[in-house]
Every structure is written in C-alpha cells, then in structure tokens.
Enzyme design. Sequence first.
Site, short mmCIF file in Angstrom:
data_model
loop_
_atom_site.label_atom_id
_atom_site.label_comp_id
_atom_site.label_asym_id
_atom_site.label_seq_id
_atom_site.Cartn_x
_atom_site.Cartn_y
_atom_site.Cartn_z
N GLY A 1 -21.60 12.17 29.83
CA GLY A 1 -20.30 12.44 30.43
C GLY A 1 -19.85 11.29 31.30
N ASP B 1 -15.29 19.48 44.93
CA ASP B 1 -14.93 19.03 43.57
C ASP B 1 -15.46 20.00 42.52
OD1 ASP B 1 -13.70 17.37 41.76
OD2 ASP B 1 -15.34 15.92 41.64
#
Length: 460
Positions: free
Chosen positions: A302, A420
């Site tokens: 990722g 986040d």
Amino acid sequence: MTEISKSVANQRWGNYSLTSPPPAVYGLTQCHGDLTETECLLCFTESWTRIAHCLPNFGRLYLDGCFLRYGSYDFYNETVDPTHDMLKCSSNLTVPAGRVAELSDRVDRVLRNVSASAVRNKGFAVAGEDGVGGVAGVYALAQCWSTLDAVGCRVCLENATSMARSCAPGEEARAMNAGCFLRYSTTKFYDIPDSGGNNYCPDLWFIDLKDGFLAIKEKPTFFYVCCSSTVCITIVITSFAAVATSLVLIGAYIGYKKYSKKKQMQNNLTQLRASKSKFSLYFKYKTLEKATNFFDDSRKLGQGGGGSVYKGILPYGKVVAVKRLVFNTCQWVDDFFNEVNLINGIRHKNLVRLLGCSIEGLESLLVYEYLTKRSLDLVLFVNDAYHILTWEERLHIIIGTAEGLAYLHGGCGVKIIHRDIKTSNILINENLIAKISDFGLARCIALDKSHLSTGIAGTL
C-alpha cells in the site's frame, strides 16, 4: 551505497569500492552544483531506490539533479563511453526561419562558455543569455564528476558540447556522458543554492534497445541503463507520484524553518536514536532491503501520505510488513517519532503490533506484524474482492475498531488520539479481527483533557 551516503551528506558527492572478495564493485554519485544540501540528499535517495532495479546487473542513472553509477571496474577517471553515452534532444520550439542561425549561434556560444567555466570552477558552472529581439534565451549547466581532473573534465565536456550542439536550434538538449552531464534549454532551469532556490526536478530519461541501438523514447519518466558485461537491459517505471511527492516535501522543508520546530526535530531525533534499545528487534537496513527484494513494486502492500508499505520475508522465514517513511522533512521526523514512541510497547488485539525499526542511513523503516487480508478498503471497495463481508462480519470489524480506539483513548495509560481513522488504516487478519495502523498523525494529550485542537490532518 551506505558508504557513499556518508560522503554525500558531507560533500554532496562520493565514491567507494569493494574489490575483495570478488566480484569487485565500484560506486560513484554526484549532485549537480545548483542543488541545496537537502535537495542533494533527496536526489541521492531517489537514485539509490531506483538503481536497485538493475540488480544483479550493473548500471547508471541520470537525474536532472544528480548521477549514480556502480560497475565492475574502476571507471572513476572515465570521460566518455561510446557504448552507453547518450544524447536527448527536444525540438518542440518553433523558430522563425530567419532566426534559426541566430539561435544556433547563441546555443553554441553558451555551451562553449559554460564548458570552459566548469573546467575552471572545479567541474561545475551555469551560463545563460536572455532572449532579445524575438530570439529565445539559452541557458546551460555543466557538471563533471569530481573524480576527474581538469584535463578529463575538459575532454568530457568538449565531447558533450559537440553532442548537444547538434540539437540546435531545438528547445533543449541533454548530453549524458560517463564523466559529465551537460544540458541547455531555452527555459532557465537551474538555480544557485545561495539564492534560496528550489530546483530539484527529476525529469529523467530512459533508453530502449531497438535494432541493436539505444533509442530515446519521447515521453520521459526517468532514465537508467542496467548493464552486464555483454548486454544492457531497459527498465521503465512510471514515477510521477514519487516525483510529485518529492517536490511537495522539498517545498515543505524550505518553507518550514522556524527555530522552535527545528529544535523539536533535533530533540525527537535524539530520542529516536536512544529508543533503539527499547525494541526486542532492531533491524539492519540491509536486512530489510533484502527482505523486500530491494523494495520491489511487486512487494508493495500500500501507499499512504507517510510512505509505502512492503511485504518482507526475513531470513528465518517470518513475514512482516515494512513501512518506508518519506525522507528528511520535519513532518517525517514527527511521524516517525510518533509511531516509535507512542505505540512502542502498547499491546492490544485491535492495534497493529510494532515489531521494530531501522534508522540507519538515509531512510527510516518501521517493521509491523503482517496481516494476510491487508486493509479494509481492499475488501470493501474492490469490485473483484475475493471476500464479501456479511453484516455480522462488518459488525465484528466495527466493534474491534471501536475497542482499539477506546484503548488508545485511555485504556493504555496514556491518551492517544489517532486523527487518521479510515478504511485503509484498518487492517484485518485471517479471522477478520480489525487492527488499527498508521500512527504518524497521532497525538498524545493529558489524561484530564477530553478534547484535542489541531490543524486539519489526515489523507484521502
């Protein structure tokens, strides 16, 4: 590369060789003289990352900012290499027929001036003439590698000048030789560090083998050539995202110079170095580099705002996730400091476990447990996802995420605000247990406080 990096930090170029035991390896890197220290380090880091794709062959890499090469013989005094030296011309400029000769003369004059100045100025110079009377300006940069003496520099740049001159009256030319780099353009592309400029711009060019010759492609991503003793192998990788990220980071660094922030960054780095002893596992950079196959794209799990994550297989077979943090900014220090110091030692079934780190060399790496099903967004939002979640499974993941957040908000003895939370930062294992990851933006607040006021944070 590790040994060379020490020289780059001190003098913006370096060379190093290992000849015993065989095979011998010789390495060289050089930043152009118009780069600042920070830009030079960024350019070298980008080169180091990209040239690893050449392995197990030897190779060289040209960026509009620095040069990196490693080979099997002592090439430090090599000026030209007819086999691999190359020229890139750009002819997008429209020149009135009556002005072609005038522009060509201007190109010739600027190239001669910059080459002569570079020989006198320890291998680097810029020169230019502004446009007048409807004729475009011409600007040039010449850079010899520091392993060459003045005679070698002159020989290399004379050859490069002859090559680049053949591109006139084109808009731009790059002559890339074994011992030097020469570029001219009708747009001023260089700057001098003393002027506070920020010009690191990795417009790189790549070559292809076509009918036995080296042919330049028209649309640049970046250029390098990997060479064994008998063959050159072309590798082409699109890197616009990496280039854009690097430019943003440089701009952030240049504009972010308040003394208090620098002081905090220094304190954080000091604590990071001292924190090595806290880890049950402290990894060498080389170990993690090999574990991820030199951060090969096929191992990438990722990409986030703080860096990329790669699947790594350690020498004894354990599979881990290696997070490679974006390099050398105040934000980089903050993010790394948070991830190491806030969650080191914290254990909870719904938090990804931090196994260790590496803070050697120019890059910093974090090592996490590897989760087979990766991030939640790959399950929810990929059309051909192999696993479709039932409502019961979704509820299980939601509860697990909530339990992890509750633990962070006070159950671990400190109060940590993640800031986040999103599906790409929620990882799941084979039993669909949710684990919160990526604490780069997290903040720690006093236990008696219930709210945290900060600026906008997070990524989409």
